[in-house]
Write a protein that holds these residues in place. Structure first.
Motif, PDB file in Angstrom:
ATOM      1  N   THR A   8       1.034  -1.204   0.112  1.00 52.05           N
ATOM      2  CA  THR A   8       0.583   0.040   0.132  1.00 52.05           C
ATOM      3  C   THR A   8       0.818   1.200   0.162  1.00 52.05           C
ATOM      4  O   THR A   8       0.857   2.126  -0.622  1.00 52.05           O
ATOM      5  CB  THR A   8      -0.978   0.398   1.408  1.00 52.05           C
ATOM      6  N   VAL A  11       2.754   1.605  -3.668  1.00 52.11           N
ATOM      7  CA  VAL A  11       1.879   2.350  -4.414  1.00 52.11           C
ATOM      8  C   VAL A  11       1.761   3.707  -4.744  1.00 52.11           C
ATOM      9  O   VAL A  11       1.573   4.504  -4.984  1.00 52.11           O
ATOM     10  CB  VAL A  11       0.167   0.826  -4.320  1.00 52.11           C
ATOM     11  N   ALA A  12       1.567   3.706  -2.860  1.00 51.97           N
ATOM     12  CA  ALA A  12       0.912   6.025  -2.614  1.00 51.97           C
ATOM     13  C   ALA A  12       2.259   6.393  -3.205  1.00 51.97           C
ATOM     14  O   ALA A  12       2.021   6.957  -3.943  1.00 51.97           O
ATOM     15  CB  ALA A  12       0.769   5.341  -1.517  1.00 51.97           C
ATOM     16  N   ALA A  15       2.247   6.191  -7.272  1.00 44.60           N
ATOM     17  CA  ALA A  15       1.180   6.723  -7.918  1.00 44.60           C
ATOM     18  C   ALA A  15       1.866   8.404  -7.917  1.00 44.60           C
ATOM     19  O   ALA A  15       1.694   9.125  -8.379  1.00 44.60           O
ATOM     20  CB  ALA A  15      -0.115   7.317  -6.894  1.00 44.60           C
ATOM     21  N   ASP A  21      -3.604   8.459  -9.948  1.00 45.24           N
ATOM     22  CA  ASP A  21      -4.078   7.501  -9.087  1.00 45.24           C
ATOM     23  C   ASP A  21      -3.138   6.658  -8.421  1.00 45.24           C
ATOM     24  O   ASP A  21      -2.672   6.264  -9.100  1.00 45.24           O
ATOM     25  CB  ASP A  21      -5.017   7.929  -9.870  1.00 45.24           C
ATOM     26  N   LYS A  22      -3.743   6.093  -7.551  1.00 48.52           N
ATOM     27  CA  LYS A  22      -3.332   4.882  -6.956  1.00 48.52           C
ATOM     28  C   LYS A  22      -3.419   3.597  -7.485  1.00 48.52           C
ATOM     29  O   LYS A  22      -2.870   2.464  -7.687  1.00 48.52           O
ATOM     30  CB  LYS A  22      -3.845   4.860  -5.293  1.00 48.52           C
TER      31      LYS A  22
END
Length: 95
Positions: A8, A11-12, A15, A21-22
């Motif tokens: 998570t 991915v953030a 991005a 966007d994520k």
């Protein structure tokens, strides 16, 4: 030692770096992971510039020992995934 980055968090951060966007970053990460897995599973290698090389190495049949009982037995030939870290990454960590 710092805690490892979770998917998570990765991915953030991806991005943020990609200015997207994520969901798009997550799809890109999943696609990259799938490509690497497919290539290495088929006996190939993948070089990630600045990170390293991921490849599969075949190990021959060999005799191994059970440390609990001392019993020796023959282990079948298998494959092992290896990662060689790029010099640029080693230098940035140590420098």
């Amino acid at each position: 030692m710092a805690k490892p980055m979770t998917k998570t968090q990765l991915v953030a951060a991806l991005a943020d770096k990609m200015d997207t966007d994520k969901k798009t970053a997550g799809n890109a990460l999943d696609a990259l992971t799938g490509l690497i897995t497919e290539e290495v599973s088929n006996g190939g290698a993948v070089t990630l510039p600045g990170v390293g090389k991921i490849y599969c190495r075949e190990r021959p049949e060999r005799m191994v020992r059970n440390p609990a009982t001392g019993e020796q037995f023959k282990k079948e030939a298998d494959k092992q995934v290896k990662v060689t870290i790029a010099k640029a990454l080693k230098d940035s960590v140590n420098g």
